[in-house]
Design a protein around this motif. Structure first.
Motif, short mmCIF file in Angstrom:
data_model
loop_
_atom_site.label_atom_id
_atom_site.label_comp_id
_atom_site.label_asym_id
_atom_site.label_seq_id
_atom_site.Cartn_x
_atom_site.Cartn_y
_atom_site.Cartn_z
N ARG A 122 0.62 -1.17 -0.11
CA ARG A 122 -0.04 0.10 0.00
C ARG A 122 0.86 1.39 -0.11
O ARG A 122 0.67 2.38 -0.40
CB ARG A 122 -1.01 0.03 1.16
CG ARG A 122 -1.97 -1.04 1.32
CD ARG A 122 -2.99 -1.13 2.26
NE ARG A 122 -4.03 -0.28 1.86
CZ ARG A 122 -4.61 0.80 2.58
NH1 ARG A 122 -4.12 0.78 3.98
NH2 ARG A 122 -5.59 1.40 2.04
N LEU A 168 -1.18 4.57 -1.48
CA LEU A 168 -2.51 4.60 -0.71
C LEU A 168 -2.18 5.14 0.67
O LEU A 168 -3.19 5.63 1.10
CB LEU A 168 -3.05 3.26 -0.91
CG LEU A 168 -3.53 2.72 -2.05
CD1 LEU A 168 -3.98 1.39 -2.27
CD2 LEU A 168 -4.51 3.72 -2.97
N TYR A 176 -2.57 -1.37 -8.47
CA TYR A 176 -2.69 -2.01 -7.20
C TYR A 176 -4.19 -2.92 -7.05
O TYR A 176 -5.05 -2.34 -7.39
CB TYR A 176 -2.40 -1.27 -5.95
CG TYR A 176 -2.72 -1.92 -4.87
CD1 TYR A 176 -1.69 -2.87 -4.18
CD2 TYR A 176 -4.06 -1.47 -4.00
CE1 TYR A 176 -2.18 -3.06 -2.94
CE2 TYR A 176 -4.08 -2.07 -2.86
CZ TYR A 176 -3.14 -2.88 -2.22
OH TYR A 176 -3.64 -3.40 -1.12
N PRO A 190 -6.11 -4.93 -4.57
CA PRO A 190 -6.33 -5.28 -3.26
C PRO A 190 -6.45 -6.70 -2.65
O PRO A 190 -6.97 -7.28 -3.70
CB PRO A 190 -7.12 -4.19 -2.91
CG PRO A 190 -8.11 -3.97 -3.74
CD PRO A 190 -7.20 -3.94 -5.09
N TYR A 192 -13.41 -6.31 -5.38
CA TYR A 192 -14.67 -5.84 -5.03
C TYR A 192 -15.36 -5.79 -6.51
O TYR A 192 -14.65 -5.70 -7.35
CB TYR A 192 -14.33 -4.32 -4.83
CG TYR A 192 -15.86 -3.50 -4.85
CD1 TYR A 192 -16.52 -3.61 -3.35
CD2 TYR A 192 -16.20 -2.52 -5.81
CE1 TYR A 192 -17.80 -2.75 -3.16
CE2 TYR A 192 -17.36 -1.96 -5.84
CZ TYR A 192 -18.14 -2.19 -4.59
OH TYR A 192 -19.45 -1.45 -4.46
N PHE A 197 -17.89 -4.28 -8.90
CA PHE A 197 -18.83 -3.09 -9.18
C PHE A 197 -20.12 -3.32 -9.89
O PHE A 197 -20.12 -4.68 -10.39
CB PHE A 197 -18.03 -2.16 -10.12
CG PHE A 197 -16.76 -1.53 -9.70
CD1 PHE A 197 -16.95 -0.47 -8.69
CD2 PHE A 197 -15.19 -1.91 -9.97
CE1 PHE A 197 -15.86 0.18 -8.29
CE2 PHE A 197 -14.42 -1.31 -9.44
CZ PHE A 197 -14.64 -0.06 -8.58
N VAL A 201 -14.51 0.28 -2.33
CA VAL A 201 -14.62 1.00 -3.74
C VAL A 201 -13.49 2.01 -4.08
O VAL A 201 -12.95 2.01 -5.04
CB VAL A 201 -16.04 1.76 -3.65
CG1 VAL A 201 -16.07 2.37 -5.16
CG2 VAL A 201 -17.21 0.77 -3.55
N GLU A 261 -10.73 1.93 -2.64
CA GLU A 261 -9.25 1.20 -2.66
C GLU A 261 -8.95 0.54 -4.00
O GLU A 261 -8.18 0.96 -4.70
CB GLU A 261 -9.31 0.20 -1.53
CG GLU A 261 -7.97 -0.86 -1.55
CD GLU A 261 -7.26 -0.30 -0.21
OE1 GLU A 261 -7.31 0.58 0.40
OE2 GLU A 261 -6.26 -1.63 0.02
N THR A 262 -10.16 -0.04 -4.44
CA THR A 262 -10.02 -0.64 -5.87
C THR A 262 -9.80 0.54 -6.96
O THR A 262 -9.05 0.28 -7.75
CB THR A 262 -11.19 -1.51 -6.13
OG1 THR A 262 -11.49 -2.23 -5.06
CG2 THR A 262 -11.51 -2.15 -7.54
N ALA A 263 -10.62 1.89 -6.68
CA ALA A 263 -10.56 2.77 -7.72
C ALA A 263 -9.09 3.46 -7.86
O ALA A 263 -8.56 3.58 -8.82
CB ALA A 263 -11.37 3.65 -7.58
#
Lengths: 217, 219
Positions: A45, A50, A66, A68, A72, A74, B117, B119-121
């Motif tokens: 990170r 970040l 990167y 994570p 996630y 979308f 969101v 972190e991913t973006a």
């Protein structure tokens, strides 16, 4: 190229990362290993920009991506998830095929399993060019077949763009098959640094020995 | 009066909806992007800014009304606009009241629920504006409740609109100020009827919003 000097990261009184000097050459693929809380994700990170280091300097290429650890999904289907990076449809479909997700391209991303979602997350990252690719446990949710696809995709991407890859992992297979170099972290310090085969065969410290012993099982 | 509704009642309902609609839209246009930016970015002074917003979220309506009154009164800085005792200035007062609520609620939502969101973006190299837009898109169901909250606050507000609007018949009288007036006159049944209509409007708006959110939930 990645250049780290006197890097420290503290959360309150607790030092989670303490790296006096670390250099990663352009085009190198490095696997970061270590127990939970050893500083792998924190290092990634910081490299991704970040979070900020408490002290020290970190030099990284401008273009970096990167992925994570927590993938996630979308809203929308898989193809649309990839096209968020402005990749065209053909590129999105190529990546979906490469990661074994082409049969799901029009499914909602939120309906994917953990392993599928992790591969989709990798598709999204690999749809863009970069000089430094940072991956946080890219195969942690994948089965053996999925992990093999991930390794292949990372190798193909690196061969195509010549980027540096730094990935954290608990998987010996990933370190052995995809990395040129293995860095074992313990309590934020480097415990072992070298070729993955050499470290696995002859760990430099007692701690690295106990960690890699688990891998040999 | 209610069946069939008389002209004045319809006019009051019209003014109420017009004022609530425009103040909600303007507050959301200002507040949602700001809330998304504050929630998704780290910067110096953020903690102080959040405290300030949270304080403004509790701004007493009569104080907001007084501030807007002073600004738009004949001798105030905006006196030349001659907006006092119009629906437009009532909208201004409402925007002053509601915008901090929209900013505060949306930034809190973005900060907590949108961490993955963001972190991913950011990992994908998206700009701050693009990340904020994605947060809004991903959390639109929750953000819709922020909009509803703003509308609810606007339609139920009485103190500020009473001061700057003047509760003028056929002009700036809204449901809440009409209820207040009728209660003061002792016409409780009429005031109660107005209250029921107000509740029905709030229920209809909520039902419509829930339907829209449901329709787009899996989008």
């Amino acid at each position: 190229m990645v250049e780290i000097r006197n890097l420290k990261k503290r959360y309150g009184e607790r030092t989670v990362l303490d790296l006096p000097q670390l250099t990663i050459a352009q085009g190198e693929t490095v696997a970061l290993a270590g127990a939970n809380g050893s500083g792998k994700t924190t290092l990634l990170r910081i490299l991704a920009g970040l979070i900020k280091a408490t002290a020290g300097t970190v030099e990284t290429p401008e273009q970096k991506l990167y992925m994570p650890q927590q993938a996630y999904a979308f809203r929308g289907d898989l193809r649309r998830n990839i096209q968020l990076t402005r990749a065209d449809r053909a590129e999105a479909d190529r990546l979906l095929q490469q990661l074994g997700l082409d049969h799901l391209s029009e499914k909602k991303a939120t309906s994917l399993s953990g392993g599928e979602l992790q591969r989709l997350s990798l598709c999204r990252v690999l749809s863009q060019d970069c000089a430094l690719l940072l991956l946080d446990e890219p195969t942690s949710a994948c089965d053996a077949a999925g992990a093999a696809l991930v390794v292949k995709a990372i190798e193909a991407y690196r061969a195509a763009c010549g980027c540096t890859v730094v990935m954290s992992t608990h998987s010996p297979a990933l370190a052995l098959h995809a990395a040129d170099r293995l860095i074992v972290l313990n309590g934020g310090n480097v415990e072992a640094d070298g070729a993955p085969e050499a470290i696995l065969a002859n760990p430099e410290t007692q701690w690295a020995k106990s960690f890699t012993a688990g891998w040999k099982l | 009066m209610l069946f069939p509704p008389d002209k004045e009642l319809l006019q009051i309902i019209g003014v109420t909806l017009r004022m609530s609609f425009f103040s909600t839209v303007i507050s959301c246009l200002i507040g949602l992007p700001l809330g998304a930016l504050i929630g998704s970015k780290s910067f110096r002074g953020k903690a102080f800014l959040k405290k300030l917003i949270h304080t403004l979220m509790g701004l007493p309506p009569v104080v907001a009304g007084l501030i807007v009154y002073m600004l738009f009164t004949h001798y105030g800085p905006f006196g030349r606009l001659q907006m006092l005792f119009t629906v437009r200035v009532m909208v201004v007062a409402q925007v002053l009241l509601i915008t901090p609520v929209v900013i505060g609620l949306s930034s809190s939502f973005i900060e907590s629920a949108s961490k993955p969101v963001i972190e991913t973006a950011r990992g994908l190299g998206f700009s701050g504006v693009r990340t904020a837009a994605l947060c809004i898109r991903e959390g639109r169901s929750s953000l819709f409740s922020v909009v509803l909250n703003a509308f609810g606050r606007s339609i139920a507000e009485v103190g500020a609109v009473s001061i700057v609007g003047g509760n003028i018949q056929w002009k700036t009288r809204v449901m809440t100020t009409a209820i207040m007036l009728e209660t003061n006159k002792g016409k409780f049944s009429f005031a109660l009827a107005l209250g029921i209509i107000l509740l029905l409007i709030a229920f209809a708006v909520n039902a419509l919003a829930s339907f829209i959110v449901k329709e787009h939930a899996d989008g």
